[in-house]
Design a protein around this motif. Structure first.
Motif, PDB file in Angstrom:
ATOM      1  N   LYS A 188      -6.418  23.622  -0.716  1.00  0.00           N
ATOM      2  CA  LYS A 188      -6.850  24.158  -2.005  1.00  0.00           C
ATOM      3  C   LYS A 188      -8.359  24.037  -2.129  1.00  0.00           C
ATOM      4  O   LYS A 188      -8.945  23.070  -1.661  1.00  0.00           O
ATOM      5  CB  LYS A 188      -6.232  23.347  -3.155  1.00  0.00           C
ATOM      6  N   THR A 245     -10.152  16.278 -14.560  1.00  0.00           N
ATOM      7  CA  THR A 245      -9.425  17.265 -15.349  1.00  0.00           C
ATOM      8  C   THR A 245     -10.475  18.025 -16.135  1.00  0.00           C
ATOM      9  O   THR A 245     -11.261  17.412 -16.860  1.00  0.00           O
ATOM     10  CB  THR A 245      -8.423  16.584 -16.308  1.00  0.00           C
ATOM     11  N   SER A 301      -6.656  13.039 -12.923  1.00  0.00           N
ATOM     12  CA  SER A 301      -5.945  14.310 -12.875  1.00  0.00           C
ATOM     13  C   SER A 301      -4.837  14.271 -13.921  1.00  0.00           C
ATOM     14  O   SER A 301      -3.841  13.573 -13.748  1.00  0.00           O
ATOM     15  CB  SER A 301      -5.364  14.510 -11.471  1.00  0.00           C
ATOM     16  N   MET A 305      -2.123  16.305 -15.795  1.00  0.00           N
ATOM     17  CA  MET A 305      -1.328  17.533 -15.808  1.00  0.00           C
ATOM     18  C   MET A 305      -0.765  17.743 -17.215  1.00  0.00           C
ATOM     19  O   MET A 305      -0.686  16.812 -18.015  1.00  0.00           O
ATOM     20  CB  MET A 305      -0.193  17.446 -14.788  1.00  0.00           C
ATOM     21  N   ASP A 337      -2.595  23.526 -15.761  1.00  0.00           N
ATOM     22  CA  ASP A 337      -2.207  23.048 -14.437  1.00  0.00           C
ATOM     23  C   ASP A 337      -2.637  23.947 -13.272  1.00  0.00           C
ATOM     24  O   ASP A 337      -1.869  24.209 -12.358  1.00  0.00           O
ATOM     25  CB  ASP A 337      -0.690  22.814 -14.365  1.00  0.00           C
ATOM     26  N   ALA A 367      -4.198  23.834 -10.125  1.00  0.00           N
ATOM     27  CA  ALA A 367      -4.504  22.730  -9.212  1.00  0.00           C
ATOM     28  C   ALA A 367      -5.699  23.063  -8.328  1.00  0.00           C
ATOM     29  O   ALA A 367      -5.852  24.192  -7.866  1.00  0.00           O
ATOM     30  CB  ALA A 367      -3.284  22.422  -8.352  1.00  0.00           C
ATOM     31  N   VAL A 427      -7.650  19.145 -11.634  1.00  0.00           N
ATOM     32  CA  VAL A 427      -6.866  20.207 -12.267  1.00  0.00           C
ATOM     33  C   VAL A 427      -7.715  20.871 -13.349  1.00  0.00           C
ATOM     34  O   VAL A 427      -8.564  20.235 -13.974  1.00  0.00           O
ATOM     35  CB  VAL A 427      -5.549  19.638 -12.846  1.00  0.00           C
ATOM     36  N   HIS A 445      -7.471  23.220 -16.877  1.00  0.00           N
ATOM     37  CA  HIS A 445      -6.693  23.801 -17.969  1.00  0.00           C
ATOM     38  C   HIS A 445      -7.626  24.795 -18.658  1.00  0.00           C
ATOM     39  O   HIS A 445      -8.727  24.428 -19.080  1.00  0.00           O
ATOM     40  CB  HIS A 445      -6.242  22.737 -18.973  1.00  0.00           C
TER      41      HIS A 445
END
Length: 148
Positions: free
Chosen positions: A12, A48, A89, A91, A128, A130, A135, A137
């Motif tokens: 990723k 995040t 992180s 979620m 989410d 990734a 992560v 949002h």
């Protein structure tokens, strides 16, 4: 064998490359570059990021983004951007109604789950996403840190 690339390990891209690839975060990416936060957000993390879309930045009062991108306003820009980042992180399944999270900026954001997931007064429109180091949002509004 490739080494040294975060993408090679997890398959990723990191948070910055994920935002660039999404195509609707060009203002956020420009702001991160102007604030000198690219290396940080490409770092190990995890982070995040509550990422405002280009439309969220466009909804700010006229001239706000241009003003924030000026070198003399770098501290204010860094403050606003780091207010959108929470260490670790987190979620969407970790979010609880009424919880608060300490941001990298130092202030706290509040999560509400009543009429859809929200951070402060911004709606979380996509959760989410990734990345190799955290992560993202997606949010529909730029959230501002509390005035000191």
């Amino acid at each position: 064998m490739m080494g040294g690339c975060a993408m090679a390990e997890s398959g990723k891209p990191d948070i910055v490359d994920t935002a660039v690839g999404a195509g609707n975060f060009s203002t956020l990416v420009a702001a991160v570059q102007a604030a000198g936060l690219v290396e940080t957000l490409k770092g190990e993390g995890p982070f995040t990021v509550f990422a405002p879309t280009d439309a969220a930045f466009a909804a700010l009062p006229a001239g706000t983004v241009d003003t924030l991108l000026k070198p003399e306003n770098k501290d204010q820009l860094v403050s606003i951007l780091t207010y959108h980042v929470v260490p670790g992180s987190v979620m969407s399944s970790d979010l609880k109604d009424g919880m608060t999270a300490q941001t990298v900026q130092g202030g706290s954001v509040k999560i509400a789950l009543g009429a859809g997931a929200m951070v402060n007064d911004a709606n979380i429109t996509q959760a989410d996403i990734a990345a190799s180091n955290g992560v993202i949002h997606v949010i529909d509004k730029v959230i501002m840190p509390p005035a000191n």
